[in-house]
Each structure stands twice: as C-alpha cells, then as structure tokens.
Design a protein around this motif. Sequence first.
Motif, PDB file in Angstrom:
ATOM      1  N   ALA A  31     -13.971  10.625  75.266  1.00 10.61           N
ATOM      2  CA  ALA A  31     -12.504  10.543  75.332  1.00 10.61           C
ATOM      3  C   ALA A  31     -11.958   9.879  74.080  1.00 10.61           C
ATOM      4  O   ALA A  31     -10.951  10.310  73.522  1.00 10.61           O
ATOM      5  N   SER A  32     -12.665   8.844  73.606  1.00 12.74           N
ATOM      6  CA  SER A  32     -12.166   8.132  72.435  1.00 12.74           C
ATOM      7  C   SER A  32     -12.216   9.013  71.188  1.00 12.74           C
ATOM      8  O   SER A  32     -11.493   8.785  70.229  1.00 12.74           O
ATOM      9  N   MET A  33     -13.085  10.035  71.208  1.00  8.18           N
ATOM     10  CA  MET A  33     -13.152  10.960  70.064  1.00  8.18           C
ATOM     11  C   MET A  33     -12.160  12.117  70.238  1.00  8.18           C
ATOM     12  O   MET A  33     -12.140  13.028  69.431  1.00  8.18           O
ATOM     13  N   GLY A  34     -11.412  12.119  71.317  1.00  7.93           N
ATOM     14  CA  GLY A  34     -10.420  13.169  71.496  1.00  7.93           C
ATOM     15  C   GLY A  34     -10.758  14.174  72.584  1.00  7.93           C
ATOM     16  O   GLY A  34      -9.955  15.020  72.931  1.00  7.93           O
ATOM     17  N   LEU A  35     -11.994  14.098  73.131  1.00  9.12           N
ATOM     18  CA  LEU A  35     -12.369  15.020  74.200  1.00  9.12           C
ATOM     19  C   LEU A  35     -11.931  14.415  75.531  1.00  9.12           C
ATOM     20  O   LEU A  35     -12.719  13.784  76.222  1.00  9.12           O
ATOM     21  N   ARG A  36     -10.655  14.604  75.865  1.00  8.32           N
ATOM     22  CA  ARG A  36     -10.192  14.055  77.140  1.00  8.32           C
ATOM     23  C   ARG A  36      -9.353  15.085  77.871  1.00  8.32           C
ATOM     24  O   ARG A  36      -8.801  16.006  77.267  1.00  8.32           O
ATOM     25  N   ALA A  37      -9.318  14.943  79.205  1.00  5.79           N
ATOM     26  CA  ALA A  37      -8.648  15.926  80.049  1.00  5.79           C
ATOM     27  C   ALA A  37      -7.213  16.159  79.584  1.00  5.79           C
ATOM     28  O   ALA A  37      -6.520  15.216  79.192  1.00  5.79           O
ATOM     29  N   GLY A  38      -6.793  17.410  79.617  1.00  4.35           N
ATOM     30  CA  GLY A  38      -5.428  17.761  79.243  1.00  4.35           C
ATOM     31  C   GLY A  38      -5.305  18.247  77.810  1.00  4.35           C
ATOM     32  O   GLY A  38      -4.338  18.915  77.462  1.00  4.35           O
ATOM     33  N   ARG A  39      -6.304  17.949  76.968  1.00  4.58           N
ATOM     34  CA  ARG A  39      -6.232  18.366  75.570  1.00  4.58           C
ATOM     35  C   ARG A  39      -6.646  19.828  75.418  1.00  4.58           C
ATOM     36  O   ARG A  39      -7.472  20.327  76.186  1.00  4.58           O
ATOM     37  N   GLU A  40      -6.094  20.438  74.382  1.00  2.99           N
ATOM     38  CA  GLU A  40      -6.445  21.830  74.148  1.00  2.99           C
ATOM     39  C   GLU A  40      -7.468  21.925  73.017  1.00  2.99           C
ATOM     40  O   GLU A  40      -7.304  21.314  71.965  1.00  2.99           O
ATOM     41  N   ALA A  41      -8.546  22.688  73.259  1.00  2.00           N
ATOM     42  CA  ALA A  41      -9.605  22.823  72.254  1.00  2.00           C
ATOM     43  C   ALA A  41      -9.734  24.266  71.814  1.00  2.00           C
ATOM     44  O   ALA A  41      -9.514  25.186  72.606  1.00  2.00           O
ATOM     45  N   CYS A  42     -10.052  24.453  70.542  1.00  2.00           N
ATOM     46  CA  CYS A  42     -10.253  25.801  70.014  1.00  2.00           C
ATOM     47  C   CYS A  42     -11.620  25.843  69.329  1.00  2.00           C
ATOM     48  O   CYS A  42     -11.973  24.940  68.564  1.00  2.00           O
ATOM     49  N   ILE A  43     -12.414  26.884  69.627  1.00  2.00           N
ATOM     50  CA  ILE A  43     -13.756  26.958  69.053  1.00  2.00           C
ATOM     51  C   ILE A  43     -13.674  27.599  67.665  1.00  2.00           C
ATOM     52  O   ILE A  43     -13.180  28.726  67.534  1.00  2.00           O
ATOM     53  N   ILE A  44     -14.133  26.897  66.664  1.00  2.00           N
ATOM     54  CA  ILE A  44     -14.062  27.440  65.302  1.00  2.00           C
ATOM     55  C   ILE A  44     -15.362  28.141  64.922  1.00  2.00           C
ATOM     56  O   ILE A  44     -15.378  29.226  64.382  1.00  2.00           O
TER      57      ILE A  44
ATOM     58  N   LEU B  87      -4.060   3.201  60.754  1.00  2.00           N
ATOM     59  CA  LEU B  87      -4.267   4.494  61.405  1.00  2.00           C
ATOM     60  C   LEU B  87      -3.989   5.613  60.404  1.00  2.00           C
ATOM     61  O   LEU B  87      -3.274   5.418  59.427  1.00  2.00           O
ATOM     62  N   ASN B  88      -4.578   6.764  60.684  1.00  2.00           N
ATOM     63  CA  ASN B  88      -4.378   7.927  59.834  1.00  2.00           C
ATOM     64  C   ASN B  88      -3.102   8.649  60.260  1.00  2.00           C
ATOM     65  O   ASN B  88      -3.020   9.171  61.371  1.00  2.00           O
ATOM     66  N   ALA B  89      -2.118   8.680  59.358  1.00  2.00           N
ATOM     67  CA  ALA B  89      -0.814   9.237  59.701  1.00  2.00           C
ATOM     68  C   ALA B  89      -0.898  10.715  60.075  1.00  2.00           C
ATOM     69  O   ALA B  89      -0.060  11.221  60.802  1.00  2.00           O
ATOM     70  N   THR B  90      -1.940  11.407  59.615  1.00  2.00           N
ATOM     71  CA  THR B  90      -2.040  12.834  59.927  1.00  2.00           C
ATOM     72  C   THR B  90      -2.714  13.072  61.275  1.00  2.00           C
ATOM     73  O   THR B  90      -2.810  14.198  61.720  1.00  2.00           O
ATOM     74  N   GLN B  91      -3.249  12.023  61.884  1.00  2.00           N
ATOM     75  CA  GLN B  91      -3.958  12.210  63.155  1.00  2.00           C
ATOM     76  C   GLN B  91      -3.417  11.306  64.251  1.00  2.00           C
ATOM     77  O   GLN B  91      -4.153  10.858  65.116  1.00  2.00           O
ATOM     78  N   LEU B  92      -2.115  11.043  64.205  1.00  2.00           N
ATOM     79  CA  LEU B  92      -1.560  10.091  65.172  1.00  2.00           C
ATOM     80  C   LEU B  92      -1.712  10.576  66.608  1.00  2.00           C
ATOM     81  O   LEU B  92      -1.783   9.774  67.533  1.00  2.00           O
ATOM     82  N   ASP B  93      -1.788  11.900  66.806  1.00  2.00           N
ATOM     83  CA  ASP B  93      -1.971  12.405  68.165  1.00  2.00           C
ATOM     84  C   ASP B  93      -3.261  11.880  68.788  1.00  2.00           C
ATOM     85  O   ASP B  93      -3.395  11.802  69.989  1.00  2.00           O
ATOM     86  N   HIS B  94      -4.237  11.510  67.928  1.00  2.00           N
ATOM     87  CA  HIS B  94      -5.494  10.971  68.437  1.00  2.00           C
ATOM     88  C   HIS B  94      -5.590   9.454  68.328  1.00  2.00           C
ATOM     89  O   HIS B  94      -6.447   8.852  68.942  1.00  2.00           O
ATOM     90  N   GLN B  95      -4.755   8.883  67.477  1.00  2.00           N
ATOM     91  CA  GLN B  95      -5.016   7.495  67.113  1.00  2.00           C
ATOM     92  C   GLN B  95      -4.042   6.475  67.672  1.00  2.00           C
ATOM     93  O   GLN B  95      -4.326   5.287  67.662  1.00  2.00           O
TER      94      GLN B  95
END
Lengths: 92, 595
Positions: A31-44, B87-95
């Motif tokens: 979750a702290s890396m951004g993998l948390r419920a509600g987020r949208e992910a796209c496979i590159i 914090l990184n201003a371009t990644q505030l959605d995560h930070q």
Amino acid sequence: MSTIKLSSLQIGDRAVIRGIQADETIRQRMASMGLRAGREACIIRRGRLGGPLHIRIGSISLVVRRKDADQVDVSLLAHREDVNQVDVSLTA
Amino acid sequence: MKRIALIGMPNTGKSTLFNRLTGASARTGNWPGVTVDLLAAKIVLGPDMVEFVDLPGIYDLHGFSEDEQVVRRFLENNPVDLVCLILNATQLDHQLGLAVQFSQLGCHCVLLLNMMDEAEQLGVRIDTQQLSNALKFPVSLVSAKRGQGYPQARELLTKALHDAVPCELSKIQSKLAQDDVVADTAEKLMARSVVMPIVLERKTTERIDRVLLHPLFGLPLFFLFMYLVFQAIYMLGAPLQDGVAWLLDGFRQLALEPLQPILPAVVFGLLVNGVYDGIATVASFVPVIILFFFMMALVEDSGYLSRAAYLTDALMARLGLDGRGFVMLLMGFGCNVPALMGTRVMRSRSMRLLNMLIIPFSLCSARLQVFLFMTTALFSPQKAPIVLFSLYLVSFAAAFGSALLLRGRLRSNEPFVLELPPYRLPTLFQVMLRGWHEVRHFLRRASSFIITGVVLVWILTHYPEANPPGGPQSLAGMLGQWLAPVLDPIGIGPQMAVVLVFGFVAKEIVLGSLVAMTGLQGAALVGYLGTNMDWVQAYSFMLFVLLYTPCLSTVATMRSESKSWGYTAFSVTWALGLAWIASYAFYQTARYLGY
C-alpha cells in the motif's frame, strides 16, 4: 464485478485494485508503494521467463514480481484491444 | 545546538537537497536507538548552528520495513526541533499521505515540494497556500537539482526553526490514524489543492524504456552497458592506481629509505614495511572506489539501476536475490570492496547480507593479475585463455551456488515492488560528492583494520628469522609447514602456502611475495614456477586463490557494512571451506585420472 489477479492481466489492460490477499505487513508495504484498494493500474509490460510486471499507477511506474502480483485482486476496466487502438492512433 | 531531520520518500531528490544544503561537510555517524549509520552535517542557518540529519527514504511512517523502523526509532530517541519533509511534486497523488501523517503527529514541520521544474513541465499545478492551511505547516516549492526556490526554502527553514521547540516523540505508531483514514484525508486534500493532468506524459522516458526494456534487446543491452562500465572502471582505474602507487613509492624512496641506516632494523621494518605499506594498501583502493561510485551514481541516479533489476529479476528471484544484486555482482569483477558498499541500495537486510556473501567470489582485477601470470607460466599460449575462462565460470558458479545454498537462511519476506523513476541526468556535483562520501567512509571504517593486518603479516613473515621474508624459519614458514596436512591433499606446498598468507592481505602482493621469497623475477620466476609445479598443482592453487578471502580490505568492508563480526567470520569461513573443497575435488580427481 468479478475479481481476477493482477498477475493475469495482459499488456495494455487497465484495472482497479480491489484488495491484497496477504498478511498485514506485506499489505502495508504494498500500500505504501501505491498498490492499495481503489487505485487504477495499467499494465505496461511483462518480463520474459516469469519476470516481473511493469505497471503504472497514477503518476508512478512500478515493477512488481509476479509472485507478489498474484496476491493483488483487481477488476478489469478495459482490455488491451481498446488501448491498442489508442496506441495505433498515437504512433500514426 | 538545534536539530533538523530530513525525511522523504525514495526518489524525491532528498539527498540532492541534503547535499545542496550541507555541501561536502556531511559525515556518517551513530545515533541512539538506531543501528544504521546516518549522514549528518552542521550548517549555519540564520543565527543558529544547526545539525542536519539525513534519514533513510521511507514511504510511510506507519510501516514495518527496516527503514521505516529506523526513522521512527530515530525520532523517538533523538529530540528534533524541526522535521524537513520533502516530497516529489510530480507524485503528490502517492506522497501526500506522508505529510498527513506528520501533520497528525503535531511536531514542527516544513514541507518542501521538490522537482518544481518537472512539475511545471508536466502541467501539475499546486496550491501551496491551501496545502499549508490544511496541514498546518509551511509549504514551499523547490528544485533541489537546479536550485530554484532554494533561497526561499532556506528562509522558511530558518524562520520555522526560530519558533520551534524541541519535540520529543514517543509511540509514534499509536498516534497515527488508520492507514485508510490517512489515504482518505490525503485524497481529499489532493483534490482541493493539486491539479494533475489525467495522463502524466513522460514521453522521453517511455521512448527510452521501449528500447532499454525491450523483450529481446533489453538484456543484451544491459550486458553491453555493464561491460562498458566495467571497462571504464578498469581502464581508468588501473593507471590511477599506478599513479597512486608511484607517488607512495616515491615518498618511500625519498623520505623513508634514508632512515634505514639510522633506525634499528626492527623499528624500520615495522614502520616502513608494516605500517607504511598498510597505508599504501588502503590508498591504492581510493581511486577505484571513487571511480566505482562515479559509475554507480550514473547508473543509479539516471534511473537505470531499477531497470536492470526488472531485466534480471527472473533469474535472480530464483537465487533469493533481486536484480540489483546482479549489478553489484558484476561490478565486483572490477573490485569487490566498492561492490560490497554498493549493496546499500538494497533495503532488506537479509537480502543484502546474502548478496554480500557472494560478491567476494567475483574474480576481481587483482586476482586476474595473478592468474594472468600463472597461466602464462604454466600453460601453452593456446590453453591459457581457456584456463582463464574456466576460472570465470568457476567464479559465477561459486557465487550462484552459494546463493542457492544459503538463500533459505537469509530469506527476505519483503515483497518485490520497485519504483521505476523517470530517466534523469545526474549532476556532476552530485556524482562527485557521492564518490567523496564513500571514500571517506571507507577510509574511516577500514584503514585501521587493514593497517593492523598488514603489520601482522609483516611480523609473521619476518619473525624470528627473515632470510628470506616468509622463509622456513619465519612464523609464516612454520605456519606453512604446520598447515601441510591440510594443504598437501590439494597440492599446495609449504612455500605456496606462505604465498596464500600474503594473499590474504591483498592479491596484488602475491606475485611480489613470490619474488621476495625466491629472489627471482620475470622470466626466471616463470621458469622456476614451471619446474616446481605441474599444471594440476597450479590450477588447484588458482582455484584456491579465486575462492578464498579476496583481501583484507574486503573483510574490513564486510565487517563495517554488516556491523557483525559473526557474519564476517562466517563469510570468511564459508569462502575458505569452499576454496578447499573445490581445490581438493579438482586435485584428487585429476591425480586419480592420472594427470
């Protein structure tokens, strides 16, 4: 909407994360890396020979090992075909 | 003295900002409550002398990773007057969540939003006043790399520090709201104060990725880059090392040798052949460490290191490691010492320890010198390259084999999720400073250990009788004879056993010690080796040299990086054991087959 595993998505698929099937510590870490419920992910891209997935969530790009992506439940939003068309129009 | 803690997520330019604020004056030190070294510097901010501490990059104040625990323990055990959050201003959605957490803690804080230049380019718009009102601390935009907004940020820090009182934090975790609540708050705040384009276009990065992460060409390109980096370290490093050696030798001849008639032989030997040569050994590593971290900073700060991890992870995951470990292993073929220091990029301690165990098996340039000499001495020009190539294969086999055998004991349960930052050009200042910090770290941590070791070997080879050094009457010679029952079965005679004792200090002096002991040089030494050893003995010796302790500096680095004597002892024993078993298996099989 039925959930599938993040690891089963194909390149270009977009999906919403529904939950992470792991213990508290690992869920927290992801979750702290951004993998948390509600987020949208796209496979590159998907690494060869069972290599990791390269995904995009919001403003960041992540590499997720397939074993860990197995624990992430998602529901599909759009298939690669839809995105491929966008891609073609971009490169044309 | 007042204290500011610098906290932020990885890849936010935190160290760039730290370097900009503190210059080259920062040094590593120990802190109550935490087991890792932290970089700190004393700077003048307005009327105050301030201690600025750079804490490890974290994603979350609530988490359980080692870095997150370090940050919490630091804050709980060391009162800080001000937290400087970046914090990184371009990644505030995560930070933004991290800022929300600090706002809940209620300690004095200043929030710097870095990479304002990139954010502007990408079309990110931030209402800093709105953010500041909601978070209840001052917020400012900066670009640590280009220096935009930097004077304002400094002013903000000075002002905030003036009003601040030291805040003692305890039980941080219990004061934080539930993670979901934090995420919710951050999202609402985000919606109110930041405008982000729906698709953040990083066209250049995506284009470069399409080539560098290509399913077919990605890996070959990776190996090409590694080869070039390795060549650069080797080609630039060798002349620099020669230069340092020339300077030190010149000093020895001009300033120290004239003392020989004045000083008693023992004192001269101990000071010049012991202590001074120890210092010379330490100094010879300085150019290669600078070069290595120069390259390392290029690879890491450009964003390629994480890409290399993506490319090689399929293989490394099976060995219990990650792709960054493979980069370090390859770098080890230049020199093991900086490669060991480079494993600091790994956040999981167990994975890092596993990685550090296998790096010493990388056939470094010092061992290569020994092998080049011996293969030409004992093998035909047609066979010599094949022999050398086989040693490289053994080197890889020993590293991967060890990882396979030990991965169960040093298992890491961290999920492998790595951020791929956009490609960026590192600044020269940043790269230089990195090299300088690392060299100073090495000198401080390793020099006394190495000098002691060199002096010890000098005593071993010169006492009680030093004619020739390491001869049968010296302690080392006796040790060689005493070790005969262990070394005979692998075809190593007493004289070569003493060479192994020398080789423990550094592989660079292996050939020198042979010269000293036999009194022969060049072609004469080649001839001597050819008549005193057959090829089976020679190969067994080379196998042993390849696998046992690379050098004293590696041991010293191992110890300073792991902070554990037990681990260091295990690593040395493991390598010695493996060396003996490999040589034994080879020697006995070859003899059994009639060679």
